[in-house]
Write a protein that holds these residues in place. Structure first.
Motif, PDB file in Angstrom:
ATOM      1  N   ILE A 175       0.737  -1.328  -0.100  1.00  0.00           N
ATOM      2  CA  ILE A 175       0.092   0.261   0.051  1.00  0.00           C
ATOM      3  C   ILE A 175       0.809   1.413   0.036  1.00  0.00           C
ATOM      4  O   ILE A 175       0.603   2.354  -0.605  1.00  0.00           O
ATOM      5  CB  ILE A 175      -0.825   0.115   1.246  1.00  0.00           C
ATOM      6  N   ALA A 176       1.875   1.264   0.650  1.00  0.00           N
ATOM      7  CA  ALA A 176       3.004   2.463   0.909  1.00  0.00           C
ATOM      8  C   ALA A 176       4.295   1.827   1.221  1.00  0.00           C
ATOM      9  O   ALA A 176       4.465   0.382   1.183  1.00  0.00           O
ATOM     10  CB  ALA A 176       2.545   3.241   2.110  1.00  0.00           C
ATOM     11  N   PRO A 177       5.270   2.615   1.020  1.00  0.00           N
ATOM     12  CA  PRO A 177       6.542   1.874   1.209  1.00  0.00           C
ATOM     13  C   PRO A 177       6.889   1.078   2.446  1.00  0.00           C
ATOM     14  O   PRO A 177       6.582   1.444   3.809  1.00  0.00           O
ATOM     15  CB  PRO A 177       7.581   3.189   1.450  1.00  0.00           C
ATOM     16  N   GLY A 178       6.936  -0.385   2.435  1.00  0.00           N
ATOM     17  CA  GLY A 178       7.252  -1.277   3.428  1.00  0.00           C
ATOM     18  C   GLY A 178       5.854  -1.698   4.284  1.00  0.00           C
ATOM     19  O   GLY A 178       5.716  -2.441   5.050  1.00  0.00           O
ATOM     20  N   VAL A 179       4.552  -1.027   3.776  1.00  0.00           N
ATOM     21  CA  VAL A 179       3.469  -1.537   4.260  1.00  0.00           C
ATOM     22  C   VAL A 179       2.665  -2.418   3.004  1.00  0.00           C
ATOM     23  O   VAL A 179       2.151  -1.942   2.188  1.00  0.00           O
ATOM     24  CB  VAL A 179       2.671  -0.237   4.611  1.00  0.00           C
ATOM     25  N   SER A 180       2.468  -3.433   3.642  1.00  0.00           N
ATOM     26  CA  SER A 180       1.413  -4.332   2.748  1.00  0.00           C
ATOM     27  C   SER A 180       0.578  -4.948   3.483  1.00  0.00           C
ATOM     28  O   SER A 180       0.484  -5.065   4.819  1.00  0.00           O
ATOM     29  CB  SER A 180       2.441  -5.317   2.204  1.00  0.00           C
ATOM     30  N   VAL A 181      -0.509  -5.618   2.675  1.00  0.00           N
ATOM     31  CA  VAL A 181      -1.733  -6.226   3.380  1.00  0.00           C
ATOM     32  C   VAL A 181      -1.599  -7.833   2.939  1.00  0.00           C
ATOM     33  O   VAL A 181      -1.412  -8.172   1.940  1.00  0.00           O
ATOM     34  CB  VAL A 181      -2.884  -5.722   3.000  1.00  0.00           C
ATOM     35  N   GLN A 182      -2.070  -8.530   3.904  1.00  0.00           N
ATOM     36  CA  GLN A 182      -2.394 -10.059   3.562  1.00  0.00           C
ATOM     37  C   GLN A 182      -3.708 -10.617   3.939  1.00  0.00           C
ATOM     38  O   GLN A 182      -4.164 -10.286   5.022  1.00  0.00           O
ATOM     39  CB  GLN A 182      -1.171 -11.044   4.143  1.00  0.00           C
ATOM     40  N   VAL A 183      -4.422 -10.785   3.053  1.00  0.00           N
ATOM     41  CA  VAL A 183      -5.682 -11.548   3.211  1.00  0.00           C
ATOM     42  C   VAL A 183      -5.745 -12.713   3.991  1.00  0.00           C
ATOM     43  O   VAL A 183      -5.103 -13.726   3.474  1.00  0.00           O
ATOM     44  CB  VAL A 183      -6.567 -11.443   1.882  1.00  0.00           C
ATOM     45  N   THR A 184      -6.428 -12.671   4.945  1.00  0.00           N
ATOM     46  CA  THR A 184      -6.488 -13.989   5.764  1.00  0.00           C
ATOM     47  C   THR A 184      -7.736 -14.808   5.948  1.00  0.00           C
ATOM     48  O   THR A 184      -7.719 -15.961   5.913  1.00  0.00           O
ATOM     49  CB  THR A 184      -6.310 -13.749   7.400  1.00  0.00           C
ATOM     50  N   GLY A 185      -8.821 -13.945   5.458  1.00  0.00           N
ATOM     51  CA  GLY A 185     -10.051 -14.781   5.716  1.00  0.00           C
ATOM     52  C   GLY A 185     -10.361 -14.977   7.341  1.00  0.00           C
ATOM     53  O   GLY A 185      -9.669 -14.481   8.045  1.00  0.00           O
ATOM     54  N   GLY A 186     -11.120 -16.068   7.341  1.00  0.00           N
ATOM     55  CA  GLY A 186     -11.334 -16.520   8.830  1.00  0.00           C
ATOM     56  C   GLY A 186     -12.415 -15.743   9.523  1.00  0.00           C
ATOM     57  O   GLY A 186     -13.745 -16.084   9.752  1.00  0.00           O
ATOM     58  N   HIS A 187     -11.986 -14.433  10.144  1.00  0.00           N
ATOM     59  CA  HIS A 187     -12.881 -13.643  10.710  1.00  0.00           C
ATOM     60  C   HIS A 187     -14.024 -13.207  10.075  1.00  0.00           C
ATOM     61  O   HIS A 187     -15.077 -13.217  10.376  1.00  0.00           O
ATOM     62  CB  HIS A 187     -11.960 -12.779  11.571  1.00  0.00           C
ATOM     63  N   THR A 188     -13.708 -12.440   9.002  1.00  0.00           N
ATOM     64  CA  THR A 188     -14.602 -12.304   7.867  1.00  0.00           C
ATOM     65  C   THR A 188     -14.041 -12.514   6.643  1.00  0.00           C
ATOM     66  O   THR A 188     -12.728 -13.176   6.543  1.00  0.00           O
ATOM     67  CB  THR A 188     -15.027 -10.766   7.753  1.00  0.00           C
ATOM     68  N   ARG A 189     -14.706 -12.792   5.474  1.00  0.00           N
ATOM     69  CA  ARG A 189     -14.175 -13.519   4.071  1.00  0.00           C
ATOM     70  C   ARG A 189     -12.988 -12.741   3.811  1.00  0.00           C
ATOM     71  O   ARG A 189     -12.307 -13.463   2.988  1.00  0.00           O
ATOM     72  CB  ARG A 189     -15.451 -13.762   3.279  1.00  0.00           C
ATOM     73  N   ALA A 190     -13.053 -11.585   3.907  1.00  0.00           N
ATOM     74  CA  ALA A 190     -11.712 -10.787   3.525  1.00  0.00           C
ATOM     75  C   ALA A 190     -11.102  -9.856   4.254  1.00  0.00           C
ATOM     76  O   ALA A 190     -10.415  -8.918   4.109  1.00  0.00           O
ATOM     77  CB  ALA A 190     -12.184  -9.992   2.152  1.00  0.00           C
ATOM     78  N   HIS A 191     -10.956 -10.556   5.708  1.00  0.00           N
ATOM     79  CA  HIS A 191     -10.153 -10.065   6.654  1.00  0.00           C
ATOM     80  C   HIS A 191      -8.741  -9.933   6.136  1.00  0.00           C
ATOM     81  O   HIS A 191      -8.310 -11.036   5.566  1.00  0.00           O
ATOM     82  CB  HIS A 191     -10.474 -10.679   7.976  1.00  0.00           C
ATOM     83  N   GLN A 192      -8.122  -8.822   6.344  1.00  0.00           N
ATOM     84  CA  GLN A 192      -6.564  -8.703   6.134  1.00  0.00           C
ATOM     85  C   GLN A 192      -5.788  -8.441   7.197  1.00  0.00           C
ATOM     86  O   GLN A 192      -6.235  -7.445   8.244  1.00  0.00           O
ATOM     87  CB  GLN A 192      -6.393  -7.510   5.050  1.00  0.00           C
ATOM     88  N   CYS A 193      -4.449  -8.846   7.411  1.00  0.00           N
ATOM     89  CA  CYS A 193      -3.580  -8.386   8.580  1.00  0.00           C
ATOM     90  C   CYS A 193      -2.824  -7.119   7.646  1.00  0.00           C
ATOM     91  O   CYS A 193      -2.646  -7.333   6.381  1.00  0.00           O
ATOM     92  CB  CYS A 193      -3.065  -9.508   8.948  1.00  0.00           C
ATOM     93  N   ILE A 194      -2.198  -6.494   8.523  1.00  0.00           N
ATOM     94  CA  ILE A 194      -1.071  -5.785   8.145  1.00  0.00           C
ATOM     95  C   ILE A 194       0.421  -6.077   8.373  1.00  0.00           C
ATOM     96  O   ILE A 194       0.648  -6.458   9.523  1.00  0.00           O
ATOM     97  CB  ILE A 194      -1.303  -4.323   8.613  1.00  0.00           C
TER      98      ILE A 194
END
Length: 277
Positions: A175-194
């Motif tokens: 998303i920004a220098p050094g900041v990325s997201v990874q979709v995990t699902g589970g909690h919601t279908r498209a929950h993402q961690c950072i």
């Protein structure tokens, strides 16, 4: 705190209380109460741990807490304190809403997106007027259509004011220098961690895939999870990687030890108490 060239700090989006059974799902009361003592209504103390991240030219807020729009009855149910909001706590650190360039949301439940907007007179407006708001496209569509067994957590008053300010994602990305997201699902279908990554160091903001250290245990998953088996599977994979690569781990709801290192012992994981903040 820093990871390489990225600076970050936890800013509370407000303390609150939530039913302990909801936080721990199928785990019996007699077990989880040893970890978090409930009050006389079965609620445990939590915090909305938001992140303020400085990287490159970006000033980023990750998640926003409950905000101020809940009714008096709901504020009493969740034991919300007047004035204990993300905007107020940012102001106490000298950060104005206008400075924030990006608001990154793990998902759109009310305790994560409620503080992204505020009521001004009869109108609800974005709380960070110069920021773009970033979330997964599927999460946005699920939230708008209330595709969840938690019927009250996706709220249109938290969502509709953000239209026109959104950057919708389709999967894992930077998303920004050094900041990325990874979709995990589970909690919601498209929950993402950072993930914050710089100069060989990483900090992992786990979101509700692992909201407290107690959730290191495989069966300790939220009753609110749409896909609890997926939560358990993805959580274990990420914890193994965090231990192997010596990540900092940031919890979104833990009220005490909010940042830890992860230690693996066989198939079990523990927060390192010697390196917890």
């Amino acid at each position: 705190m820093r990871v390489g060239e990225i600076e970050f700090e936890i800013v509370s989006g407000g303390t609150f209380k939530l039913d302990g059974g909801g936080m721990f799902g199928v785990v019996p009361f007699a077990l989880w109460r040893k970890l978090y003592e409930p009050d006389d209504r079965g609620r445990i103390q939590l915090d909305a741990n938001c992140l303020l991240v400085r990287t490159g030219d970006e000033l980023i807020v990750i998640d926003t807490g409950n905000g101020t729009k809940l009714s008096p009855k709901e504020q009493e149910i969740f034991d919300l304190k007047p004035g204990d909001t993300l905007r107020a706590n940012l102001a106490a650190k000298g950060v104005s809403p206008e400075e924030v360039t990006l608001v990154l949301l793990t998902h759109l439940h009310m305790d994560h997106v409620g503080g992204a907007t505020e009521q001004v007179g009869d109108t609800i407006v974005p709380a960070f007027p110069n920021a773009r708001y970033v979330v997964q496209r599927q999460e946005w569509e699920d939230a708008l259509h209330n595709r969840s067994h938690m019927r009250v957590s996706y709220r249109l008053e938290n969502l509709e004011p953000l239209q026109g300010r959104l950057q919708l994602l389709d999967g894992n990305t930077e998303i920004a220098p050094g900041v990325s997201v990874q979709v995990t699902g589970g909690h919601t279908r498209a929950h993402q961690c950072i993930l914050l990554t710089s100069q060989g160091e990483t900090a992992w903001y786990a979101g509700d895939i692992c909201p407290t250290p107690a959730h290191f245990r495989p069966p300790y998953n939220m009753a609110f999870d749409m896909e609890p088996y997926e939560t358990m599977r993805v959580k274990q994979d990420l914890l193994a990687r965090a231990a192997r690569e010596n990540w900092l781990m940031v919890f979104d709801h833990e009220p005490v030890h909010k940042v830890v290192r992860v230690v693996q012992d066989g198939s079990n994981f523990q927060p390192d108490p010697l390196r917890a903040w």
